[in-house]
Design a protein around this motif. Sequence first.
Motif, PDB file in Angstrom:
ATOM      1  N   ARG A  21      22.877 -46.705  -5.200  1.00  0.00           N
ATOM      2  CA  ARG A  21      23.324 -47.677  -6.192  1.00  0.00           C
ATOM      3  C   ARG A  21      22.724 -49.053  -5.922  1.00  0.00           C
ATOM      4  N   ARG A  22      22.782 -49.480  -4.666  1.00  0.00           N
ATOM      5  CA  ARG A  22      22.262 -50.801  -4.301  1.00  0.00           C
ATOM      6  C   ARG A  22      20.733 -50.847  -4.410  1.00  0.00           C
ATOM      7  N   PHE A  23      20.083 -49.745  -4.041  1.00  0.00           N
ATOM      8  CA  PHE A  23      18.629 -49.681  -4.125  1.00  0.00           C
ATOM      9  C   PHE A  23      18.173 -49.793  -5.585  1.00  0.00           C
ATOM     10  N   ARG A  24      18.828 -49.033  -6.463  1.00  0.00           N
ATOM     11  CA  ARG A  24      18.433 -49.086  -7.875  1.00  0.00           C
ATOM     12  C   ARG A  24      18.706 -50.472  -8.464  1.00  0.00           C
ATOM     13  N   ALA A  25      19.772 -51.108  -8.046  1.00  0.00           N
ATOM     14  CA  ALA A  25      20.049 -52.460  -8.527  1.00  0.00           C
ATOM     15  C   ALA A  25      18.935 -53.418  -8.122  1.00  0.00           C
ATOM     16  N   ARG A  26      18.434 -53.242  -6.899  1.00  0.00           N
ATOM     17  CA  ARG A  26      17.336 -54.079  -6.429  1.00  0.00           C
ATOM     18  C   ARG A  26      16.066 -53.804  -7.233  1.00  0.00           C
ATOM     19  N   ILE A  27      15.807 -52.540  -7.539  1.00  0.00           N
ATOM     20  CA  ILE A  27      14.630 -52.193  -8.325  1.00  0.00           C
ATOM     21  C   ILE A  27      14.742 -52.782  -9.732  1.00  0.00           C
ATOM     22  N   ASP A  28      15.914 -52.667 -10.327  1.00  0.00           N
ATOM     23  CA  ASP A  28      16.112 -53.184 -11.684  1.00  0.00           C
ATOM     24  C   ASP A  28      15.957 -54.700 -11.737  1.00  0.00           C
ATOM     25  N   ALA A  29      16.304 -55.370 -10.635  1.00  0.00           N
ATOM     26  CA  ALA A  29      16.265 -56.831 -10.614  1.00  0.00           C
ATOM     27  C   ALA A  29      14.866 -57.380 -10.382  1.00  0.00           C
ATOM     28  N   GLY A  30      13.919 -56.523  -9.995  1.00  0.00           N
ATOM     29  CA  GLY A  30      12.581 -56.997  -9.667  1.00  0.00           C
ATOM     30  C   GLY A  30      11.493 -56.331 -10.492  1.00  0.00           C
ATOM     31  N   SER A 119      13.130 -61.464  -1.081  1.00  0.00           N
ATOM     32  CA  SER A 119      12.277 -60.319  -0.774  1.00  0.00           C
ATOM     33  C   SER A 119      12.878 -59.512   0.370  1.00  0.00           C
ATOM     34  N   PRO A 120      13.976 -58.811   0.102  1.00  0.00           N
ATOM     35  CA  PRO A 120      14.638 -58.056   1.164  1.00  0.00           C
ATOM     36  C   PRO A 120      13.804 -56.886   1.646  1.00  0.00           C
ATOM     37  N   ILE A 121      14.085 -56.487   2.876  1.00  0.00           N
ATOM     38  CA  ILE A 121      13.431 -55.326   3.471  1.00  0.00           C
ATOM     39  C   ILE A 121      14.331 -54.117   3.256  1.00  0.00           C
ATOM     40  N   VAL A 122      13.779 -53.081   2.614  1.00  0.00           N
ATOM     41  CA  VAL A 122      14.501 -51.833   2.378  1.00  0.00           C
ATOM     42  C   VAL A 122      13.935 -50.791   3.339  1.00  0.00           C
ATOM     43  N   ASN A 123      14.786 -50.222   4.163  1.00  0.00           N
ATOM     44  CA  ASN A 123      14.387 -49.292   5.225  1.00  0.00           C
ATOM     45  C   ASN A 123      14.908 -47.897   4.883  1.00  0.00           C
ATOM     46  N   ILE A 124      13.986 -46.953   4.604  1.00  0.00           N
ATOM     47  CA  ILE A 124      14.347 -45.571   4.271  1.00  0.00           C
ATOM     48  C   ILE A 124      13.663 -44.661   5.282  1.00  0.00           C
ATOM     49  N   ASP A 125      14.450 -43.912   6.056  1.00  0.00           N
ATOM     50  CA  ASP A 125      13.849 -43.200   7.186  1.00  0.00           C
ATOM     51  C   ASP A 125      14.713 -42.016   7.607  1.00  0.00           C
ATOM     52  N   HIS A 127      14.270 -41.045  11.316  1.00  0.00           N
ATOM     53  CA  HIS A 127      14.140 -41.023  12.772  1.00  0.00           C
ATOM     54  C   HIS A 127      15.453 -41.418  13.450  1.00  0.00           C
ATOM     55  N   ALA A 128      15.868 -40.606  14.406  1.00  0.00           N
ATOM     56  CA  ALA A 128      17.121 -40.881  15.110  1.00  0.00           C
ATOM     57  C   ALA A 128      17.070 -42.211  15.864  1.00  0.00           C
ATOM     58  N   SER A 129      15.880 -42.632  16.264  1.00  0.00           N
ATOM     59  CA  SER A 129      15.743 -43.868  17.031  1.00  0.00           C
ATOM     60  C   SER A 129      15.716 -45.116  16.151  1.00  0.00           C
ATOM     61  N   ASN A 130      15.728 -44.957  14.840  1.00  0.00           N
ATOM     62  CA  ASN A 130      15.690 -46.110  13.935  1.00  0.00           C
ATOM     63  C   ASN A 130      17.001 -46.886  14.042  1.00  0.00           C
ATOM     64  N   PRO A 131      16.952 -48.185  14.373  1.00  0.00           N
ATOM     65  CA  PRO A 131      18.190 -48.965  14.547  1.00  0.00           C
ATOM     66  C   PRO A 131      18.809 -49.428  13.236  1.00  0.00           C
ATOM     67  N   GLY A 132      18.176 -49.104  12.114  1.00  0.00           N
ATOM     68  CA  GLY A 132      18.694 -49.569  10.827  1.00  0.00           C
ATOM     69  C   GLY A 132      18.241 -50.974  10.503  1.00  0.00           C
ATOM     70  N   PHE A 133      17.006 -51.306  10.862  1.00  0.00           N
ATOM     71  CA  PHE A 133      16.499 -52.655  10.612  1.00  0.00           C
ATOM     72  C   PHE A 133      16.402 -52.915   9.107  1.00  0.00           C
ATOM     73  N   GLY A 134      16.317 -54.185   8.775  1.00  0.00           N
ATOM     74  CA  GLY A 134      16.142 -54.574   7.381  1.00  0.00           C
ATOM     75  C   GLY A 134      17.433 -55.038   6.731  1.00  0.00           C
ATOM     76  N   ASP A 135      17.318 -55.396   5.461  1.00  0.00           N
ATOM     77  CA  ASP A 135      18.459 -55.906   4.702  1.00  0.00           C
ATOM     78  C   ASP A 135      19.239 -54.796   4.017  1.00  0.00           C
ATOM     79  N   LEU A 136      18.574 -53.685   3.750  1.00  0.00           N
ATOM     80  CA  LEU A 136      19.191 -52.544   3.095  1.00  0.00           C
ATOM     81  C   LEU A 136      18.577 -51.292   3.716  1.00  0.00           C
ATOM     82  N   ALA A 137      19.395 -50.525   4.446  1.00  0.00           N
ATOM     83  CA  ALA A 137      18.840 -49.413   5.222  1.00  0.00           C
ATOM     84  C   ALA A 137      19.583 -48.119   4.961  1.00  0.00           C
ATOM     85  N   TYR A 138      18.800 -47.038   4.893  1.00  0.00           N
ATOM     86  CA  TYR A 138      19.387 -45.701   4.858  1.00  0.00           C
ATOM     87  C   TYR A 138      18.558 -44.822   5.782  1.00  0.00           C
TER      88      TYR A 138
END
Length: 340
Positions: A21-30, A119-125, A127-138
Motif C-alpha cells: 500500500r505504501r509503495f504504491r502510494a509512493r509510485i502514484d505520488a511520483g 527521494s526516499p530509499i525503497v529497499n526490497i530484498d 537476504h537474511a542479513s539485510n538490516p532493513g535499510f532505507g525509508d521504506l523496506a520489505y
Amino acid sequence: LGHSAFALTTTPSKKIAEFARRFRARIDAGQRFLALTHVRPDGDAYGCLLAMAHSLKKLGKEVVLWNEDGVADHYRFLPGSEWILSGAPPVGPFDARIVLDTASAERVGKISLASEAGSPIVNIDHHASNPGFGDLAYVEPTRGSCGEVLFDLLPLAKMPLPLEAAQCLFVAISTDTGSFQYPATTPATFRIAASLLEQGLDLAELSRFTYESHPPRRLLLLREVLQSVRFDSEDRIGYFWINAENYRRSGAKPEDSEGIIDHIRAIQPVVVAVLFEEIPEEGKIRISLRSKDARVDVNRVAGQFGGGGHTAAAGARIRGTREEVERRVLDAVRKALGSR
C-alpha cells in the motif's frame, strides 16, 4: 498477471500488504524513479531490476536503471537490458530510489544512498542479513529469490506484470534457486514459476539463454581456476583463487566467474565451497561461500567479515594479504563445519 495468480502462491501477510500500500502510494505520488541493484549482479539482480522497470513503464513512469558494473554479456538477452546504465551515477532528482536484491546499502557501489528530501530509499530484498535499510523496506528471507518477493508484491500493489517482466522474474527465480535445487526452494517457488510459465513463456528458450549460452572465454577461465583448486578438512572444504592473471590468460571478464563455484560445490565430499578473488583496484579480496548442508550456515561465516547473504550462499569483501585472508576464512569455515 492479476490477483488470481498471486492467490495461487500464498496468503499475503499484513506486513507485505501494508508495504504494498505504501509503495504504491509512493509510485502514484511520483513520476521519475531510480532503480538499483548490487555490484557484480547475478540473474536475480538483473531480473528484478528489469521486471520493476517494465512494471513502472507500463504505468507511464520514467525509470532510470543504473549499475556500477553495467550489463553482463550473458544477460543481454533479458528484455530491456539496454536500459541499464553504468559509468557516472545518474543525476536526480528522483521521486524514489528503489534498491532491489541488495543486502546492504554499501553493496550498490559508487553511488550515494544518503537521505534526500523527497527521494526516499525503497529497499526490497530477501537476504537474511539485510538490516532493513532505507525509508521504506520489505525484506522476506523465507523466499529463495528476490524475484519471488516481487511476484508477491506487484499484484498486491496493483502494479502490472507484463510478459517482459514475467520473463525477467522467471530468470531471477530460476538462477537464484540454483535452477530450483537450493534449500530455500519451496512449493510456493514452483507455484510462482508455473504461474509465470502459464503466461506463455518459452521455457526451452529461456533456459538455453540462461544456462547454455556462455562465451568460450568462460570455459578458458574455468580451466584456469580448476588448476588452483585445493581441499581441506578431509575434502569437506573445496576452495580456489581467481586473480588478474587468470582473467588475462583466459580473456574472460569478472562477470564470467558467476557459477564457477558450483563446480566445486558439486564434488561429493565437499560441504562448503569457497571462492577467493583478488580485487586490486579496491585493495580487497572478494570471497564467495556455498554450503550444501543446512547445518553449516555460511551467512554467519560471511558475517564475521562484514558480509552476508543466505544460509547456503553468502559473500564478503575483506582487506588483507592473500595468505592472511585465506587463513582467516578457512579457519571460520572449519569452525562452522565442526559445530554442525
